[in-house]
Design a protein around this motif. Sequence first.
Motif, PDB file in Angstrom:
ATOM      1  N   MET A  60       0.832  -1.199   0.000  1.00 21.94           N
ATOM      2  CA  MET A  60       0.000   0.000   0.000  1.00 21.94           C
ATOM      3  C   MET A  60       0.874   1.260   0.000  1.00 21.94           C
ATOM      4  N   PRO A  61       0.421   2.303  -0.665  1.00 24.74           N
ATOM      5  CA  PRO A  61       1.143   3.584  -0.606  1.00 24.74           C
ATOM      6  C   PRO A  61       1.216   4.072   0.841  1.00 24.74           C
ATOM      7  N   GLU A  62       2.265   4.806   1.156  1.00 24.58           N
ATOM      8  CA  GLU A  62       2.438   5.301   2.520  1.00 24.58           C
ATOM      9  C   GLU A  62       3.086   6.664   2.512  1.00 24.58           C
ATOM     10  N   TYR A  73       5.307   7.388  -0.798  1.00 22.21           N
ATOM     11  CA  TYR A  73       5.848   6.272  -1.554  1.00 22.21           C
ATOM     12  C   TYR A  73       4.725   5.418  -2.102  1.00 22.21           C
ATOM     13  N   ALA A  74       4.909   4.905  -3.310  1.00 21.10           N
ATOM     14  CA  ALA A  74       4.031   3.890  -3.884  1.00 21.10           C
ATOM     15  C   ALA A  74       4.906   2.999  -4.753  1.00 21.10           C
ATOM     16  N   ASP A  75       4.653   1.717  -4.696  1.00 20.80           N
ATOM     17  CA  ASP A  75       5.473   0.735  -5.434  1.00 20.80           C
ATOM     18  C   ASP A  75       6.951   0.865  -5.097  1.00 20.80           C
ATOM     19  N   GLY A  76       7.248   1.254  -3.857  1.00 18.45           N
ATOM     20  CA  GLY A  76       8.629   1.340  -3.419  1.00 18.45           C
ATOM     21  C   GLY A  76       9.399   2.529  -3.951  1.00 18.45           C
ATOM     22  N   ARG A  77       8.715   3.459  -4.612  1.00 22.04           N
ATOM     23  CA  ARG A  77       9.440   4.635  -5.106  1.00 22.04           C
ATOM     24  C   ARG A  77       8.762   5.908  -4.623  1.00 22.04           C
ATOM     25  N   SER A  78       9.556   6.930  -4.489  1.00 26.59           N
ATOM     26  CA  SER A  78       9.060   8.204  -3.983  1.00 26.59           C
ATOM     27  C   SER A  78       8.254   8.917  -5.061  1.00 26.59           C
ATOM     28  N   MET A  79       7.031   9.287  -4.692  1.00 28.31           N
ATOM     29  CA  MET A  79       6.178  10.028  -5.619  1.00 28.31           C
ATOM     30  C   MET A  79       6.180  11.518  -5.291  1.00 28.31           C
ATOM     31  N   LEU A  80       6.525  11.844  -4.057  1.00 28.11           N
ATOM     32  CA  LEU A  80       6.450  13.233  -3.609  1.00 28.11           C
ATOM     33  C   LEU A  80       7.385  13.406  -2.424  1.00 28.11           C
ATOM     34  N   LYS A  81       8.054  14.536  -2.367  1.00 19.46           N
ATOM     35  CA  LYS A  81       8.900  14.867  -1.227  1.00 19.46           C
ATOM     36  C   LYS A  81       8.581  16.292  -0.804  1.00 19.46           C
ATOM     37  N   HIS A  82       8.424  16.491   0.504  1.00 23.06           N
ATOM     38  CA  HIS A  82       8.190  17.837   1.023  1.00 23.06           C
ATOM     39  C   HIS A  82       9.185  18.078   2.158  1.00 23.06           C
TER      40      HIS A  82
END
Length: 135
Positions: A60-62, A73-82
């Motif tokens: 699951m995304p977290e 993270y989704a699928d083990g990769r970073s989708m967004l960083k703040h």
Amino acid sequence: VCGAILALGALLVLPRPAQQLAERQLDYEAACLAAELRFLQDLSRDYPREELWGLSRAVMPELSIDTYQYYVYADGRSMLKHKAQPGVYYRYPHPTIVFSPSGDAEPVTIEIHLAESSRRVIVDRAGRIRTAGGD
């Protein structure tokens, strides 16, 4: 004399510019975090799951959070960083936040601090996300 007393009283009542800036920065950080949690919640609802014997193989995304930044993270990769603005830091006892496919979550409260002020971003069990004022 009366004018001096009134001026002193006005200085004590009116927020200082630095305090106003801190309050605005905290409002901004709380709004950003709440928006990213809503994004994560929507992503979790729409996340594709491959079923194998009734068990989901997808992770699951977290939202992963530490003192000065957070990631989605989704699928083990970073989708967004703040990354937090200078002086702002987060307090949360667990390193990750996950929503279920139905959009609910374990209740969480994330504190955001700057100087003597703070804000809270609250997720209740039903998945409702809201911000709350400071101290």
